[in-house]
Scaffold this motif. Structure first.
Motif, PDB file in Angstrom:
ATOM      1  N   ALA A   1       3.214  16.525  -0.642  1.00 17.50           N
ATOM      2  CA  ALA A   1       1.995  17.336  -0.248  1.00 17.50           C
ATOM      3  C   ALA A   1       1.271  16.531   0.638  1.00 17.50           C
ATOM      4  CB  ALA A   1       1.321  17.812  -1.458  1.00 17.50           C
ATOM      5  N   ALA A   2       1.169  15.301   0.389  1.00 16.67           N
ATOM      6  CA  ALA A   2       0.404  14.129   0.968  1.00 16.67           C
ATOM      7  C   ALA A   2       1.122  13.867   2.234  1.00 16.67           C
ATOM      8  CB  ALA A   2       0.174  12.815   0.168  1.00 16.67           C
ATOM      9  N   ALA A   3       2.498  13.930   2.229  1.00 18.99           N
ATOM     10  CA  ALA A   3       3.105  13.553   3.548  1.00 18.99           C
ATOM     11  C   ALA A   3       3.119  14.535   4.383  1.00 18.99           C
ATOM     12  CB  ALA A   3       4.560  13.169   3.267  1.00 18.99           C
ATOM     13  N   GLU A   4       3.248  16.007   3.928  1.00 27.37           N
ATOM     14  CA  GLU A   4       3.263  17.139   4.902  1.00 27.37           C
ATOM     15  C   GLU A   4       1.866  17.092   5.292  1.00 27.37           C
ATOM     16  OE1 GLU A   4       5.560  18.785   6.118  1.00 27.37           O
ATOM     17  OE2 GLU A   4       7.140  18.459   4.659  1.00 27.37           O
ATOM     18  N   ALA A   5       0.687  16.855   4.791  1.00 29.06           N
ATOM     19  CA  ALA A   5      -0.649  16.861   5.457  1.00 29.06           C
ATOM     20  C   ALA A   5      -0.910  15.727   6.582  1.00 29.06           C
ATOM     21  CB  ALA A   5      -1.595  16.591   4.251  1.00 29.06           C
ATOM     22  N   VAL A   6      -0.032  14.717   6.615  1.00 36.93           N
ATOM     23  CA  VAL A   6      -0.132  13.789   7.995  1.00 36.93           C
ATOM     24  C   VAL A   6       0.402  14.367   9.203  1.00 36.93           C
ATOM     25  CG1 VAL A   6       0.747  11.463   8.629  1.00 36.93           C
ATOM     26  CG2 VAL A   6       0.105  11.781   6.193  1.00 36.93           C
ATOM     27  N   LEU A   7       1.417  15.186   9.056  1.00 38.39           N
ATOM     28  CA  LEU A   7       2.316  15.872  10.291  1.00 38.39           C
ATOM     29  C   LEU A   7       1.516  16.375  11.297  1.00 38.39           C
ATOM     30  CD1 LEU A   7       5.790  16.808   8.685  1.00 38.39           C
ATOM     31  CD2 LEU A   7       4.793  14.494   9.454  1.00 38.39           C
ATOM     32  N   PRO A   8       0.519  17.261  10.710  1.00 36.03           N
ATOM     33  CA  PRO A   8      -0.360  17.844  12.012  1.00 36.03           C
ATOM     34  C   PRO A   8      -1.186  16.788  12.737  1.00 36.03           C
ATOM     35  CG  PRO A   8      -0.295  19.121   9.783  1.00 36.03           C
ATOM     36  CD  PRO A   8       0.340  17.753   9.612  1.00 36.03           C
ATOM     37  N   ARG A   9      -1.145  15.714  12.300  1.00 37.08           N
ATOM     38  CA  ARG A   9      -2.304  14.721  12.936  1.00 37.08           C
ATOM     39  C   ARG A   9      -1.609  13.806  13.820  1.00 37.08           C
ATOM     40  NH1 ARG A   9      -4.845  11.756   7.782  1.00 37.08           N
ATOM     41  NH2 ARG A   9      -6.081  10.651   9.498  1.00 37.08           N
ATOM     42  N   LEU A  10      -0.208  14.011  14.115  1.00 33.77           N
ATOM     43  CA  LEU A  10       0.811  13.377  14.821  1.00 33.77           C
ATOM     44  C   LEU A  10       1.039  13.880  16.064  1.00 33.77           C
ATOM     45  CD1 LEU A  10       3.241  12.039  11.965  1.00 33.77           C
ATOM     46  CD2 LEU A  10       0.989  11.160  12.495  1.00 33.77           C
ATOM     47  N   THR A  11       1.298  12.954  17.148  1.00 38.56           N
ATOM     48  CA  THR A  11       1.625  13.463  18.428  1.00 38.56           C
ATOM     49  C   THR A  11       3.097  13.131  18.485  1.00 38.56           C
ATOM     50  OG1 THR A  11      -0.123  12.965  19.494  1.00 38.56           O
ATOM     51  CG2 THR A  11       1.670  13.423  20.836  1.00 38.56           C
ATOM     52  N   LEU A  12       4.130  14.160  18.096  1.00 45.58           N
ATOM     53  CA  LEU A  12       5.554  14.079  17.924  1.00 45.58           C
ATOM     54  C   LEU A  12       6.323  14.738  19.057  1.00 45.58           C
ATOM     55  CD1 LEU A  12       5.916  14.904  14.050  1.00 45.58           C
ATOM     56  CD2 LEU A  12       5.712  12.769  15.127  1.00 45.58           C
ATOM     57  N   VAL A  13       7.628  14.410  19.541  1.00 44.01           N
ATOM     58  CA  VAL A  13       8.339  14.653  20.713  1.00 44.01           C
ATOM     59  C   VAL A  13       9.703  15.074  19.924  1.00 44.01           C
ATOM     60  CG1 VAL A  13       7.048  13.740  22.320  1.00 44.01           C
ATOM     61  CG2 VAL A  13       8.934  12.479  21.162  1.00 44.01           C
ATOM     62  N   ALA A  14      10.330  15.979  20.510  1.00 45.81           N
ATOM     63  CA  ALA A  14      11.630  16.305  20.339  1.00 45.81           C
ATOM     64  C   ALA A  14      12.400  16.121  21.431  1.00 45.81           C
ATOM     65  CB  ALA A  14      12.077  17.733  19.726  1.00 45.81           C
ATOM     66  N   PRO A  15      12.787  14.935  22.187  1.00 48.61           N
ATOM     67  CA  PRO A  15      13.324  14.868  23.237  1.00 48.61           C
ATOM     68  C   PRO A  15      14.543  15.302  23.813  1.00 48.61           C
ATOM     69  CG  PRO A  15      13.153  12.719  22.278  1.00 48.61           C
ATOM     70  CD  PRO A  15      12.391  13.685  21.502  1.00 48.61           C
ATOM     71  N   VAL A  16      15.701  15.321  22.767  1.00 56.50           N
ATOM     72  CA  VAL A  16      17.143  15.791  23.074  1.00 56.50           C
ATOM     73  C   VAL A  16      17.498  16.867  22.143  1.00 56.50           C
ATOM     74  CG1 VAL A  16      17.411  13.204  23.476  1.00 56.50           C
ATOM     75  CG2 VAL A  16      17.552  13.836  21.220  1.00 56.50           C
ATOM     76  N   ALA A  17      18.542  17.324  22.518  1.00 60.19           N
ATOM     77  CA  ALA A  17      19.202  18.517  21.861  1.00 60.19           C
ATOM     78  C   ALA A  17      20.788  18.168  21.960  1.00 60.19           C
ATOM     79  CB  ALA A  17      19.017  19.702  22.122  1.00 60.19           C
ATOM     80  N   SER A  18      21.425  18.550  20.943  1.00 60.05           N
ATOM     81  CA  SER A  18      23.080  18.158  21.018  1.00 60.05           C
ATOM     82  C   SER A  18      23.640  19.157  21.818  1.00 60.05           C
ATOM     83  CB  SER A  18      23.635  18.272  19.745  1.00 60.05           C
ATOM     84  OG  SER A  18      23.579  19.540  19.297  1.00 60.05           O
ATOM     85  N   VAL A  19      24.888  18.957  22.308  1.00 56.02           N
ATOM     86  CA  VAL A  19      25.729  19.887  23.093  1.00 56.02           C
ATOM     87  C   VAL A  19      25.817  21.250  22.656  1.00 56.02           C
ATOM     88  CG1 VAL A  19      26.950  18.202  24.335  1.00 56.02           C
ATOM     89  CG2 VAL A  19      27.693  18.960  22.005  1.00 56.02           C
ATOM     90  N   ALA A  20      25.526  21.448  21.083  1.00 55.12           N
ATOM     91  CA  ALA A  20      25.837  22.764  20.499  1.00 55.12           C
ATOM     92  C   ALA A  20      24.468  23.395  20.810  1.00 55.12           C
ATOM     93  CB  ALA A  20      26.340  22.400  19.199  1.00 55.12           C
ATOM     94  N   SER A  21      23.487  22.768  21.358  1.00 53.78           N
ATOM     95  CA  SER A  21      21.785  23.346  21.480  1.00 53.78           C
ATOM     96  C   SER A  21      21.282  23.253  19.897  1.00 53.78           C
ATOM     97  CB  SER A  21      21.931  24.669  22.044  1.00 53.78           C
ATOM     98  OG  SER A  21      22.574  24.592  23.448  1.00 53.78           O
ATOM     99  N   VAL A  22      21.727  22.324  19.159  1.00 52.87           N
ATOM    100  CA  VAL A  22      20.993  22.399  17.944  1.00 52.87           C
ATOM    101  C   VAL A  22      20.251  20.990  18.018  1.00 52.87           C
ATOM    102  CG1 VAL A  22      21.591  21.944  15.356  1.00 52.87           C
ATOM    103  CG2 VAL A  22      22.823  23.604  16.643  1.00 52.87           C
ATOM    104  N   ALA A  23      19.184  20.940  17.834  1.00 51.77           N
ATOM    105  CA  ALA A  23      18.177  19.890  17.769  1.00 51.77           C
ATOM    106  C   ALA A  23      18.683  18.777  16.963  1.00 51.77           C
ATOM    107  CB  ALA A  23      16.737  20.204  17.872  1.00 51.77           C
ATOM    108  N   SER A  24      18.792  17.576  17.517  1.00 47.99           N
ATOM    109  CA  SER A  24      19.182  16.513  16.658  1.00 47.99           C
ATOM    110  C   SER A  24      18.067  15.880  15.952  1.00 47.99           C
ATOM    111  CB  SER A  24      19.994  15.548  17.163  1.00 47.99           C
ATOM    112  OG  SER A  24      19.627  14.830  18.280  1.00 47.99           O
ATOM    113  N   VAL A  25      16.844  16.016  16.406  1.00 47.38           N
ATOM    114  CA  VAL A  25      15.393  15.628  16.148  1.00 47.38           C
ATOM    115  C   VAL A  25      14.711  16.781  15.638  1.00 47.38           C
ATOM    116  CG1 VAL A  25      13.387  14.589  17.083  1.00 47.38           C
ATOM    117  CG2 VAL A  25      15.605  13.866  18.168  1.00 47.38           C
TER     118      VAL A  25
END
Length: 984
Positions: free
Chosen positions: A375-399
């Protein structure tokens, strides 16, 4: 010389640099250890514990650091008395001693220029105390081995370095190495309860003994008085005391632990603290007792991607506040290099240069506490600037930027992180030397330090990879440069000067957070600590080691350019081995590591050949030894590939060298045996049948005599453990309604079951089990004369290998109806051979056929397809298992354990289990390989009696029979007995 002995010159490098390397071993070194040092130490310790040949000295000259120093001699004492004798000899003759365990240190502290003492080989063992709350551990034991034993008690050691698979407990304590989670509270200084130490004078101190201080005062009165005097001096200096305390609020392994004078109240307590992190300069750690920690089994882990290194660093305090045990940082260079590691998404190779990831982990003893962390960890995530810069050839995000509890995903994340040094090092330009730097700053200034580091790298022309234990403000970065180019060395020197000043003057940081001072940072020790504290370190060294016997120029060195001395060149070698950074991760898995050479040493020796001018005396001596020490005694099991984060397969290189040594006649004969294998197979079975009627002692004597005449690598030695012949007829089966094609391996068609076995043969057992489970199998009538090709593959007979590889694939494709049925193989090495190793030798057409095959090991077939349909009617009381190297490659050790646990009430997988070194017939050609490879496992196995000894490869079972004097058999035979209807 025996007949058919290969020409050592066949392994001479064909291509090498035009000029010999400036750091090559000179011609004067070809003779190895000089006199009288050689004779003196042979008389002192005996020939089994003294290595004097130039080949031995060269293989010990390199370690995981960027330095290379040739020892005069290598000794392998096995007792504290022998260590004391070596130290006494050194004192009396004005010589110097360096201790070396795993050789995974990154700063040159395990290298010496005189007497090098191997304290790994004879110093392995774990004794669990107080139900696991403490553990007494020998210094040559790897962290992984110790934790494997402790895990049964729900405990773990505090230090957790990324090199745990290879680094030893002695080295970890001597360097105060910590790792991902240890920080400043779980490291060796905080968790070592007591030590047994051999001081430079030869005095042995057990710090746990009730009368330890009395004994030390009687043996070393000046030492005791001096330690107490230094303690008073430090405590009387209020500013110095405050400075020492402040320095250790950060991770810090630079210099000696001056806080030992503040934390200890008696000379023995002070000495115990000083020994931690002393890098072998104060004495030998003969035994360590740890206070262990709870092994929290509930785990929550996430991998989060940020647009830049400073952005990731800024997020670290948020996860720390949430209670994360580990927050690990990996920059873009690290992430991109890690794609070499199996299991890491390939699309990470295309990450933008500035991308940085944080690997965050929470651990708890129970679900309730983990849920609170989540619960404490999930509360941190909205405060972060995250990126998902790549996706696999199968179009499934690896990030995914999410938390997970999946053990497989978590293991893959940590595999990528722990491969930092090796993965980045493996991707460096060929011929360059790798430097690993390690520093710490106050965690709240981590983002600022990252920005400053990036700017400094750019200014000096480096594009370094950065990773580290961000939760503790501890960063690592790697630099690659050509140590043979003066301009590159000068650039490195300028960078180091600027980096050290930045760390100390701008951030008041630690120049070495966990890798210890070594040769690398010794010139900068006073920069960090100042003249007052550094002077106390020099006085402490003089007090404990007045003769200067131990590890000179490590930790303390007045030469301002000491870190530039002994930088090793890295000549280009065979492509399969060229990425090697000599980290040593491969060594614990290697069957020959206590006999001749390890994978790392095989590469180190090859590199020295490349440094030499062609035809030099040193090259001649290295080639003379390489055939036996590297090529012949390599099991070829390739478990080194599994241990190496970048998959270097030294076994494959040795097989290529075997091929290189073959004469044209040998190749033709080998090809004939493959082409006419049906006749060879029948002849082999008849020979085994005939041998079974002859006294073992006579056969052993006869074959040993022949080995004196004919090259030993061609003439097997008879061992009493070799069984009689297999039954002539395979069991009858029907193709109709078969659920799989069953392929009895040739080894099971030639050799019979274990001695005294009265039940069905292995083939009969597989057929019976499959029918019993309602999944019948079919044995083709024309299996004789076919083979998985491993016989020739392991020996480097490439044409013969190709003949049989194509034959078995064509046959298997026909038997399985073009791949409609699975092919079940009853020997794990043969499964590996057919499923994977034959592929490079197939024609293009047969590669297409091979892609349609489903090759299944009999363990997997039995555990996943048969066991759920079978009723266990009887069980053994206990069983011990031997997982083969092929099982490790196939990842079916869990299936072996599942079968054993179904058949026995108690099952042991020995902590020391590894490849037995029998390797088909290599254990008959070099019995000493199996005896050495299995020595520790055999000791575990024979410590008590077991009702069943189980494996799943006939030749490995023979090897274990020879090693232990017990009778091993296939787990499928035990499963058949356990499920047999009636009285069994």
């Amino acid at each position: 010389m025996p007949l058919l002995e290969p020409n050592p010159g066949a392994l001479r490098p064909d291509v090498r640099p035009q000029d010999a390397s400036s750091d090559r071993v000179t011609d004067a070194g070809a003779g190895g250890t000089p006199e009288p040092l050689r004779s003196d130490l042979l008389a002192l310790l005996g020939p089994e514990k003294v290595l004097t040949h130039i080949s031995d000295l060269v293989r010990y000259a390199s370690d995981a650091s960027p330095y290379r120093f040739l020892p005069r001699v290598v000794v392998l004492p096995g007792t504290t008395a022998e260590v004391a004798a070596v130290l006494a000899y050194a004192r009396e003759h004005g010589r110097q001693v360096v201790f070396r365990a795993a050789g995974t240190s990154l700063n040159g502290q395990a290298q010496g220029e005189d007497i090098l003492v191997d304290v790994r080989r004879h110093w392995v063992g774990v004794e669990v105390l107080d139900e696991g709350r403490r553990a007494r551990i020998a210094p040559g034991t790897t962290i992984l081995r110790a934790n494997t034993t402790l895990a049964r008690h729900g405990r773990v050691l505090g230090p957790d370095p990324a090199s745990a698979v290879a680094c030893t407990v002695g080295g970890v304590v001597a360097n105060n190495a910590s790792g991902m989670t240890a920080g400043t509270t779980r490291n060796s200084y905080r968790t070592v309860a007591s030590l047994t130490v051999v001081l430079p004078t030869g005095t042995v101190v057990d710090t746990a003994a009730p009368d330890a201080d009395e004994r030390l005062a009687a043996a070393e009165p000046e030492l005791c008085a001096g330690l107490l005097a230094l303690k008073r001096e430090i405590e009387d200096d209020v500013a110095l005391t405050a400075r020492i305390r402040a320095k250790y609020t950060l991770k810090n392994t630079n210099g000696y632990r001056l806080d030992a004078f503040l934390d200890g109240t008696t000379p023995v307590e002070i000495l115990r603290g000083l020994m931690v992190g002393s890098e072998g300069t104060f004495g030998f750690l003969a035994e360590i007792v740890f206070d262990t920690l709870p092994l929290d089994r509930e785990v929550l882990t996430g991998l989060f991607f940020f647009p830049s290194l400073p952005a990731a660093a800024a997020a670290v305090p948020l996860f720390n506040e949430a209670g994360a045990l580990a927050v690990e940082l990996m920059d873009g260079n690290t992430l991109r290099a890690s794609v070499q590691v199996e299991g890491v998404p390939a699309d990470w190779a295309h990450l933008p240069g500035t991308t940085t990831a944080l690997l965050v982990e929470f651990r708890a003893p129970d679900e309730e506490r983990l849920a609170a962390f989540e619960a404490a960890a999930e509360a941190v995530l909205p405060r972060l600037t995250l990126v998902a810069p790549v996706a696999s050839v199968a179009s499934v995000a690896s990030v995914t930027n999410t938390f997970t509890r999946d053990p497989g995903t978590i293991a893959a994340y940590w595999k990528a992180r722990k491969a930092f040094v090796t993965a980045v090092g493996g991707s460096r330009p060929s011929g360059t030397t790798l430097i690993t730097e390690d520093f710490a700053v106050p965690p709240d200034r981590l983002a600022e330090a990252c920005e400053a580091l990036l700017a400094l790298q750019t200014r000096h022309g480096f594009d370094a990879a950065v990773a580290g234990h961000a939760a503790h403000g501890n960063l690592h970065f790697l630099l690659a440069f050509d140590a043979g180019l003066p301009s590159d060395v000068a650039r490195y020197a300028a960078f180091m000067d600027a980096f050290c000043r930045m760390t100390v003057e701008r951030f008041d940081g630690s120049l070495k957070a966990e890798h210890a001072t070594g040769r690398n940072i010794a010139p900068f020790l006073e920069l960090e600590w100042g003249p007052r504290a550094t002077g106390l370190m020099w006085r402490t060294k003089q007090l404990i080691d007045p003769a200067g016997v131990l590890a000179p120029r490590i930790v303390l060195d007045r030469d301002p350019e000491a870190h530039l001395r002994g930088l090793k060149s890295i000549p280009t070698v065979e492509p399969v081995a060229d990425p090697c950074i000599e980290c040593g991760f491969c060594e614990p898995t290697c069957p020959s590591n206590d006999l001749t050479t390890t994978p790392r040493q095989r590469i180190v020796l090859r590199r020295e050949m490349m440094r030499q001018p062609s035809g030099s005396p040193v090259e001649a001596k290295l080639l003379e030894a390489y055939g036996h020490d590297a090529v012949d005694t390599c099991a070829g099991d390739s478990t080194c590939k599994l241990a190496c984060p970048v998959g270097i397969d030294t076994g494959a290189m040795m097989k290529a060298f075997r091929h290189q040594r073959h004469s044209a006649r040998e190749e033709r004969v080998a090809t004939l045996t493959a082409e006419h294998f049906r006749v060879v197979e029948a002849a082999a079975r008849l020979a085994v049948a005939a041998a079974a009627k002859i006294d073992d002692r006579l056969l052993s004597a006869l074959t040993r005599g022949l080995r004196q005449v004919v090259r030993p690598d061609l003439m097997p030695e008879w061992l009493p453990a070799v069984p009689g012949p297999a039954k002539h007829r395979l069991p009858g089966t029907s193709r109709l309604d078969a659920r799989a094609v069953y392929y009895p391996a040739c080894v099971n068609r030639i050799f019979g079951g274990p001695e005294g076995h009265t039940g069905p043969s292995l083939a009969e057992a597989v057929v019976a089990l499959s029918a019993r489970a309602g999944k019948p199998v079919w044995i083709p009538r024309d299996v004789r004369g076919t083979c998985c090709a491993t016989i020739w593959h392991s020996k480097g007979y490439e044409q013969a290998d190709a003949v049989m590889a194509n034959r078995i694939v064509e046959a298997a494709w026909g038997w399985t109806g073009g791949g409609q049925l699975p092919l079940v193989v009853d020997a794990s090495s043969c499964t590996l051979g057919i499923a994977h190793e034959v592929v490079p030798y197939l024609t293009p057409a047969n590669r297409e056929l091979h892609r349609e095959l489903t090759v299944v090991d009999s363990l997997v077939w039995a555990a996943e397809e048969l066991l759920p349909e079978l009723e266990i009617l009887r069980t053994a009381g206990s069983a011990v298992v031997h997982p083969t190297c092929s099982m490790e490659h196939l990842r079916d050790v869990p299936q072996l354990m599942a079968l054993a646990e179904a058949c026995a009430e108690e099952v042991l997988l020995p902590d020391s289990a590894r490849c037995c070194g029998f390797a088909g017939d290599r254990g008959l050609l070099h019995r000493e390989l199996t005896e050495s490879a299995t020595a520790r496992e055999a000791a575990e196995v024979t410590a008590r009696e077991w009702d069943a000894y189980l494996s799943a490869n006939r030749m490995c079972e023979i090897g274990m029979d020879h090693a232990t004097g017990r009778t091993y058999r296939s787990a499928l035979l035990e499963l058949e007995r356990a499920t047999r209807p009636g009285d069994g």
